[in-house]
Design an enzyme around this catalytic site. Structure first.
Site, PDB file in Angstrom:
ATOM      1  N   GLU A  52       0.840  -1.201   0.000  1.00  0.00           N
ATOM      2  CA  GLU A  52       0.000   0.000   0.000  1.00  0.00           C
ATOM      3  C   GLU A  52       0.880   1.257   0.000  1.00  0.00           C
ATOM      4  O   GLU A  52       1.885   1.327   0.722  1.00  0.00           O
ATOM      5  CB  GLU A  52      -0.887  -0.039   1.243  1.00  0.00           C
ATOM      6  N   LYS A 123      -9.390   3.071  -2.313  1.00  0.00           N
ATOM      7  CA  LYS A 123      -9.728   2.418  -1.052  1.00  0.00           C
ATOM      8  C   LYS A 123     -11.038   2.970  -0.503  1.00  0.00           C
ATOM      9  O   LYS A 123     -11.203   4.187  -0.349  1.00  0.00           O
ATOM     10  CB  LYS A 123      -8.584   2.650  -0.054  1.00  0.00           C
ATOM     11  N   CYS A 158      -5.935  -3.125   2.047  1.00  0.00           N
ATOM     12  CA  CYS A 158      -5.743  -3.165   3.500  1.00  0.00           C
ATOM     13  C   CYS A 158      -7.030  -3.274   4.329  1.00  0.00           C
ATOM     14  O   CYS A 158      -7.594  -4.342   4.457  1.00  0.00           O
ATOM     15  CB  CYS A 158      -4.915  -1.955   3.924  1.00  0.00           C
TER      16      CYS A 158
END
Length: 295
Positions: A52, A123, A158
């Site tokens: 990430e 995200k 994540c």
């Protein structure tokens, strides 16, 4: 890591880059990524996943620094990455801070394909830590699953792992493998040990995760980059070592959603048995986010 032999029929070679970034130094991080892509090409890797925010680092302390670091997806600085995947035949997924046309900054996974195609995912689930404190949740509706010669690839990042709906959406869109750049802190051991196996198993997909094993601005990262199979089998676990880790995966395994244990007596349809009409509470925004006593 020595170069592996030829890929077996019906398999794809997946690589996980487990190393840190230079905080705020995009040029150095792009150079590092280019070297990894070239090396992966020499080893016959089909799909290479980076951690990430790999192109920027993760532990930023203020919004101005995040905004200065962020890049638009058409930034000329990214062109060498597109050229590298074209030259090597490697599909690469990298994490970066994206400066959107709307003025927002997003935590984004950017996928480059050798044929020149580019895909991105912003995200959606944002924790309160690192650069994520200063980014907006993704909601641009860009496709999260894309086709490659070896199978369909889905993307999440994540904290998305915490939400079963995120991986399920990708599986329903036909993903054979879900790739996940991450920046797990050292405390995230249950995610690495349990959540990854559950997400792969409940959706019967491969899950490929790239984390970093170092320390940045006082935050220690876990490592534990891994590939998990549709039966919750651990194909690869990188532990806390620095390097690029490669495994062969048989993506056809992810295309069997009906399990027959005893024909006519014990059969399970993972997707066919779903009852979406019974799950309305999941998408009801009026429901409380937490019990009143915890708010």
């Amino acid at each position: 890591m020595p170069a592996p032999g030829p890929t077996s029929p019906g398999t794809s070679r997946v690589g996980l880059v487990q190393r840190g970034s230079v905080l705020g130094d995009v040029a150095a991080n792009i150079d590092s990524a280019l070297a990894e892509i070239v090396s992966a090409g020499e080893q016959g890797v089909d799909l290479l996943i980076f951690p990430e925010c790999y192109l920027h680092g993760y532990v930023f302390d203020d919004e101005d620094a995040v905004r200065r670091a962020a890049l638009p997806l058409d930034d000329p600085a990214l062109r060498p990455l597109r050229h590298a995947v074209s030259e090597t035949g490697v599909h690469a997924v990298l994490g970066l801070l994206e400066r959107g046309a709307d003025g927002q900054v997003y935590n984004t996974a950017l996928a480059f394909a050798p044929n020149g195609a580019r895909h991105h995912y912003r995200k959606q689930h944002i924790p309160f830590m690192g650069a994520d404190r200063f980014v907006a949740p993704g909601s641009d509706g860009a496709p999260r699953v894309f086709d490659t010669p070896f199978g369909r690839v889905g993307m999440m990042i994540c904290f998305d792992l915490r939400f079963p709906e995120s991986a399920r959406e990708l599986a329903l869109a036909g993903a054979d493998i879900i790739v996940m750049p991450t920046a797990w802190p050292a405390s995230a051991t249950l995610l690495a040990e349990l959540a990854t196996r559950v997400r792969a198993w409940e959706n019967r997909v491969f899950l490929a995760i790239a984390d970093r094993p170092d320390e940045e601005a006082g935050l220690r990262f876990l490592g534990r980059s891994q590939i998990v199979g549709p039966d919750a089998d651990i194909v690869l676990d990188a532990g806390d070592e620095v390097g690029t880790f490669i495994a062969e995966v048989q993506l056809e395994r992810a295309r069997t959603k009906n399990l027959v244990f005893t024909p006519g007596e014990y059969e399970v349809s993972i997707f066919g048995a779903r009852r979406p009409g019974s799950y309305s509470a999941i998408t009801d925004p009026t429901l409380p986010a937490a019990p009143k006593e915890n708010r």
